[in-house]
Motif scaffolding. Structure first.
Motif, PDB file in Angstrom:
ATOM      1  N   TRP A  60     -42.596  73.985  49.217  1.00  0.00           N
ATOM      2  CA  TRP A  60     -41.861  73.238  48.185  1.00  0.00           C
ATOM      3  C   TRP A  60     -41.174  74.232  47.261  1.00  0.00           C
ATOM      4  O   TRP A  60     -41.831  75.060  46.631  1.00  0.00           O
ATOM      5  CB  TRP A  60     -42.835  72.347  47.405  1.00  0.00           C
ATOM      6  CG  TRP A  60     -42.234  71.631  46.222  1.00  0.00           C
ATOM      7  CD1 TRP A  60     -40.926  71.280  46.049  1.00  0.00           C
ATOM      8  CD2 TRP A  60     -42.924  71.178  45.061  1.00  0.00           C
ATOM      9  NE1 TRP A  60     -40.751  70.629  44.850  1.00  0.00           N
ATOM     10  CE2 TRP A  60     -41.969  70.558  44.220  1.00  0.00           C
ATOM     11  CE3 TRP A  60     -44.246  71.224  44.637  1.00  0.00           C
ATOM     12  CZ2 TRP A  60     -42.306  70.002  42.988  1.00  0.00           C
ATOM     13  CZ3 TRP A  60     -44.590  70.678  43.415  1.00  0.00           C
ATOM     14  CH2 TRP A  60     -43.635  70.058  42.604  1.00  0.00           C
ATOM     15  N   GLY A  61     -39.857  74.165  47.185  1.00  0.00           N
ATOM     16  CA  GLY A  61     -39.143  75.088  46.320  1.00  0.00           C
ATOM     17  C   GLY A  61     -37.649  74.868  46.385  1.00  0.00           C
ATOM     18  O   GLY A  61     -37.142  74.136  47.254  1.00  0.00           O
ATOM     19  N   PRO A  62     -36.899  75.507  45.492  1.00  0.00           N
ATOM     20  CA  PRO A  62     -35.447  75.332  45.449  1.00  0.00           C
ATOM     21  C   PRO A  62     -34.774  76.007  46.640  1.00  0.00           C
ATOM     22  O   PRO A  62     -35.412  76.778  47.379  1.00  0.00           O
ATOM     23  CB  PRO A  62     -35.060  76.007  44.129  1.00  0.00           C
ATOM     24  CG  PRO A  62     -36.140  77.009  43.887  1.00  0.00           C
ATOM     25  CD  PRO A  62     -37.395  76.395  44.434  1.00  0.00           C
ATOM     26  N   PRO A  63     -33.484  75.767  46.839  1.00  0.00           N
ATOM     27  CA  PRO A  63     -32.774  76.418  47.949  1.00  0.00           C
ATOM     28  C   PRO A  63     -32.712  77.927  47.765  1.00  0.00           C
ATOM     29  O   PRO A  63     -32.733  78.449  46.650  1.00  0.00           O
ATOM     30  CB  PRO A  63     -31.363  75.809  47.869  1.00  0.00           C
ATOM     31  CG  PRO A  63     -31.507  74.557  47.067  1.00  0.00           C
ATOM     32  CD  PRO A  63     -32.631  74.804  46.118  1.00  0.00           C
ATOM     33  N   GLY A  64     -32.621  78.634  48.904  1.00  0.00           N
ATOM     34  CA  GLY A  64     -32.369  80.062  48.869  1.00  0.00           C
ATOM     35  C   GLY A  64     -33.527  80.934  48.467  1.00  0.00           C
ATOM     36  O   GLY A  64     -33.316  82.068  48.027  1.00  0.00           O
ATOM     37  N   VAL A  65     -34.760  80.456  48.615  1.00  0.00           N
ATOM     38  CA  VAL A  65     -35.914  81.280  48.216  1.00  0.00           C
ATOM     39  C   VAL A  65     -36.742  81.734  49.414  1.00  0.00           C
ATOM     40  O   VAL A  65     -37.773  82.374  49.235  1.00  0.00           O
ATOM     41  CB  VAL A  65     -36.816  80.528  47.207  1.00  0.00           C
ATOM     42  CG1 VAL A  65     -36.062  80.282  45.922  1.00  0.00           C
ATOM     43  CG2 VAL A  65     -37.347  79.227  47.790  1.00  0.00           C
ATOM     44  N   GLY A  66     -36.303  81.395  50.650  1.00  0.00           N
ATOM     45  CA  GLY A  66     -36.958  81.949  51.831  1.00  0.00           C
ATOM     46  C   GLY A  66     -37.821  81.001  52.637  1.00  0.00           C
ATOM     47  O   GLY A  66     -38.612  81.456  53.465  1.00  0.00           O
ATOM     48  N   LYS A  67     -37.692  79.704  52.446  1.00  0.00           N
ATOM     49  CA  LYS A  67     -38.570  78.769  53.166  1.00  0.00           C
ATOM     50  C   LYS A  67     -38.404  78.893  54.684  1.00  0.00           C
ATOM     51  O   LYS A  67     -39.392  79.015  55.416  1.00  0.00           O
ATOM     52  CB  LYS A  67     -38.281  77.326  52.711  1.00  0.00           C
ATOM     53  CG  LYS A  67     -38.589  77.066  51.252  1.00  0.00           C
ATOM     54  CD  LYS A  67     -38.460  75.597  50.889  1.00  0.00           C
ATOM     55  CE  LYS A  67     -37.032  75.126  50.835  1.00  0.00           C
ATOM     56  NZ  LYS A  67     -36.263  75.741  49.711  1.00  0.00           N
ATOM     57  N   THR A  68     -37.163  78.883  55.168  1.00  0.00           N
ATOM     58  CA  THR A  68     -36.915  78.978  56.614  1.00  0.00           C
ATOM     59  C   THR A  68     -37.334  80.334  57.151  1.00  0.00           C
ATOM     60  O   THR A  68     -37.971  80.435  58.206  1.00  0.00           O
ATOM     61  CB  THR A  68     -35.421  78.734  56.907  1.00  0.00           C
ATOM     62  OG1 THR A  68     -35.027  77.481  56.351  1.00  0.00           O
ATOM     63  CG2 THR A  68     -35.166  78.723  58.408  1.00  0.00           C
ATOM     64  N   THR A  69     -36.989  81.389  56.430  1.00  0.00           N
ATOM     65  CA  THR A  69     -37.312  82.747  56.872  1.00  0.00           C
ATOM     66  C   THR A  69     -38.817  82.948  57.000  1.00  0.00           C
ATOM     67  O   THR A  69     -39.304  83.490  58.007  1.00  0.00           O
ATOM     68  CB  THR A  69     -36.732  83.767  55.877  1.00  0.00           C
ATOM     69  OG1 THR A  69     -35.306  83.676  55.906  1.00  0.00           O
ATOM     70  CG2 THR A  69     -37.177  85.176  56.218  1.00  0.00           C
ATOM     71  N   ILE A  70     -39.573  82.508  56.001  1.00  0.00           N
ATOM     72  CA  ILE A  70     -41.029  82.687  56.036  1.00  0.00           C
ATOM     73  C   ILE A  70     -41.632  81.908  57.198  1.00  0.00           C
ATOM     74  O   ILE A  70     -42.535  82.387  57.896  1.00  0.00           O
ATOM     75  CB  ILE A  70     -41.660  82.270  54.695  1.00  0.00           C
ATOM     76  CG1 ILE A  70     -41.224  83.231  53.589  1.00  0.00           C
ATOM     77  CG2 ILE A  70     -43.178  82.228  54.795  1.00  0.00           C
ATOM     78  CD1 ILE A  70     -41.673  82.822  52.202  1.00  0.00           C
ATOM     79  N   GLY A 207     -31.359  83.578  46.495  1.00  0.00           N
ATOM     80  CA  GLY A 207     -31.047  84.816  47.189  1.00  0.00           C
ATOM     81  C   GLY A 207     -29.868  84.690  48.128  1.00  0.00           C
ATOM     82  O   GLY A 207     -29.028  85.592  48.222  1.00  0.00           O
ATOM     83  N   ARG A 208     -29.798  83.594  48.849  1.00  0.00           N
ATOM     84  CA  ARG A 208     -28.683  83.391  49.779  1.00  0.00           C
ATOM     85  C   ARG A 208     -27.361  83.321  49.021  1.00  0.00           C
ATOM     86  O   ARG A 208     -26.341  83.878  49.446  1.00  0.00           O
ATOM     87  CB  ARG A 208     -28.914  82.112  50.584  1.00  0.00           C
ATOM     88  CG  ARG A 208     -27.848  81.835  51.635  1.00  0.00           C
ATOM     89  CD  ARG A 208     -28.248  80.695  52.547  1.00  0.00           C
ATOM     90  NE  ARG A 208     -28.671  79.522  51.801  1.00  0.00           N
ATOM     91  CZ  ARG A 208     -29.889  78.989  51.863  1.00  0.00           C
ATOM     92  NH1 ARG A 208     -30.804  79.537  52.626  1.00  0.00           N
ATOM     93  NH2 ARG A 208     -30.192  77.901  51.162  1.00  0.00           N
ATOM     94  N   ALA A 209     -27.379  82.635  47.870  1.00  0.00           N
ATOM     95  CA  ALA A 209     -26.165  82.537  47.059  1.00  0.00           C
ATOM     96  C   ALA A 209     -25.735  83.917  46.563  1.00  0.00           C
ATOM     97  O   ALA A 209     -24.539  84.225  46.526  1.00  0.00           O
ATOM     98  CB  ALA A 209     -26.396  81.601  45.878  1.00  0.00           C
ATOM     99  N   LEU A 210     -26.709  84.757  46.179  1.00  0.00           N
ATOM    100  CA  LEU A 210     -26.370  86.096  45.716  1.00  0.00           C
ATOM    101  C   LEU A 210     -25.673  86.887  46.815  1.00  0.00           C
ATOM    102  O   LEU A 210     -24.658  87.557  46.566  1.00  0.00           O
ATOM    103  CB  LEU A 210     -27.629  86.829  45.259  1.00  0.00           C
ATOM    104  CG  LEU A 210     -27.411  88.296  44.853  1.00  0.00           C
ATOM    105  CD1 LEU A 210     -26.486  88.388  43.650  1.00  0.00           C
ATOM    106  CD2 LEU A 210     -28.736  88.979  44.565  1.00  0.00           C
ATOM    107  N   LEU A 211     -26.189  86.826  48.037  1.00  0.00           N
ATOM    108  CA  LEU A 211     -25.585  87.580  49.126  1.00  0.00           C
ATOM    109  C   LEU A 211     -24.183  87.075  49.424  1.00  0.00           C
ATOM    110  O   LEU A 211     -23.277  87.862  49.748  1.00  0.00           O
ATOM    111  CB  LEU A 211     -26.469  87.502  50.369  1.00  0.00           C
ATOM    112  CG  LEU A 211     -27.839  88.185  50.232  1.00  0.00           C
ATOM    113  CD1 LEU A 211     -28.672  87.978  51.481  1.00  0.00           C
ATOM    114  CD2 LEU A 211     -27.686  89.673  49.925  1.00  0.00           C
TER     115      LEU A 211
END
Length: 437
Positions: A60-70, A207-211
């Protein structure tokens, strides 16, 4: 069906550069930036992996914090076959196919980690369809959601999966990610110090938005370094994440309310501004601010509610943005006003007492007797007219016969309620004196 690039004389752009976010995707859990509260050695996932007992999870968390990657890295760490679906695009037929393939895979000695993005989009029946396959080990479910699982996922699913909260990346995390991006690109960002800080803030913890922003910046032809003003002119600042009907809406109004209650005008103004910046309707804020005056200030400051109503009326006359200042001033006044929830607590206590005593009638001596029959029944008999009594107070009983007098309103020693407490104590002493005489 022909390939999209299947045109004579053209070749698929196999050499097209991969997006920066894809090139920097972590290859192991140790490469993940942030989320120590989940991935640390003593954190839930660290403990699970250390003991070899990974269970079904909901991130549970906002977009771009690594849910899919983890989730993908968990499959690699545990030698599970990774399958990813989205609840937005998947239906019952695809779920059946996924479960059947997982059963076949399991029969051949390999487990399946099924990652379900936006899992809250599945209805109750679809969520229930996961349960038997989770229980018999056909799949290890990892769901991802930006919404509060307590409200969006059914109890049966939650009882079989541990909820892990992933947090927005802080500025230090984002700086590490920016440095990693510079290493991948082989050049520093063309930004001075304040501009670099502004870029990190624009990412808003994503993080994704930053990149994606970094890719835009490094594509510019720049002589020297840009300052924050030049950066702002070239980049549209990302809108703050704010869902007027979702968790963020309720989280922020709760933060505003508690800041007012906690007598912190700066924090209250900040959360008020955050909601406005997110597109909240000022009329909603006017209504909630007025509610705060009634609930948390009450009779400790009898002007608070009036100020809120006047600010609300001012907003209705001026509209946005001018009228928003009147509401901001009301927020400041409420935060600095003396606080009391005595009236609010008294009302709730009165409601409980009313439900408990049911349909008990008022005592007959305070009932009017417009007919002869009612007089014969004792209506109005013995009623004491308070204006004729000494001190203008008769002290007679106004509760139903047989109902023990409750104490509902208990004013505090703050603001105007100090005076009300004096009056209450005064009448209490008179009542005791009348009852004993």
């Amino acid at each position: 069906m022909a390939d999209l690039f299947d045109t004579p004389g053209e070749t698929p752009p196999d050499s097209a550069p991969r997006p920066l976010a894809d090139r920097l995707r972590p290859r192991s859990l140790s490469d993940v930036i942030g989320q120590e509260q989940v991935l640390g050695a003593e954190a839930p996932l660290g403990v699970m992996l250390g003991s070899g007992s990974l269970s079904s999870l909901v991130f549970w968390g906002p977009p771009g914090v690594g849910k899919t990657t983890i989730a993908r890295l968990l499959a690699d760490e545990t030698d599970l076959h990774f399958v990813q679906i989205s609840a937005i695009f998947s239906g019952v037929a695809e779920l059946k196919k996924v479960f059947e393939e997982a059963r076949h895979r399991r029969a051949n000695g390999q487990g399946t980690l099924l990652f379900v993005d936006e899992i809250h989009r599945f209805n109750k029946a679809q969520q229930d369809s996961f349960l038997p396959h989770m229980e018999d080990g056909t799949i290890l479910l990892v769901g991802a959601t930006t919404e509060n699982p307590s409200f969006e996922l059914n109890a049966a699913l939650l009882s079989r999966a541990q909820v892990l909260v992933l947090e927005r990346l802080n500025l230090a995390d984002l700086e590490r990610l920016a440095q990693r991006a510079e290493g991948e690109l082989g050049k520093p960002l063309p930004l001075d110090g304040p501009a670099r800080e502004a870029l990190l803030e624009m990412a808003d913890g994503d993080g994704r938005a930053l990149l994606n922003l970094i890719e835009q910046v490094t594509a510019w032809k720049v002589d020297g370094k840009l300052d924050a003003q030049a950066l702002g002119a070239r980049l549209m600042r990302r809108a703050a994440k704010y869902d007027k009907g979702g968790d963020e809406h309720y989280n922020l109004i709760s933060a505003l309310h508690k800041s007012v209650r906690g007598s912190d005008p700066d924090a209250a103004l900040y959360w008020y501004a955050r909601m406005l910046a997110g597109g909240e309707d000022p009329r909603y804020l006017a209504r909630r601010i007025t509610r705060m005056a009634v609930e948390d200030i009450g009779l400790a400051d009898s002007h608070a509610q009036t100020i809120c109503l006047h600010a609300w009326e001012t907003y209705e006359r001026l509209g946005s943005p001018e009228g928003e200042l009147a509401l901001a001033q009301a927020v400041i006044y409420l935060a600095l006003a003396p606080k009391s929830n005595a009236g609010y607590a008294a009302f709730k206590a009165a409601m409980r007492e009313a439900k408990k005593t049911g349909s008990e009638p008022p005592p007959r001596h305070i009932l009017n007797a417009p007919t002869k029959l009612m007089k014969e029944q004792g209506y109005g008999a013995g009623y004491a007219y308070d204006h004729d009594a000494e001190d203008g107070f008769s002290g007679q009983n106004y509760f139903p016969e047989g109902v023990k007098r409750p104490v509902l309103y208990q004013p505090v020693e703050r603001g105007f309620e100090r005076e009300l407490k004096k009056r209450l104590d005064y009448f209490s002493r008179l009542r005791t004196r009348r009852e004993s005489s």
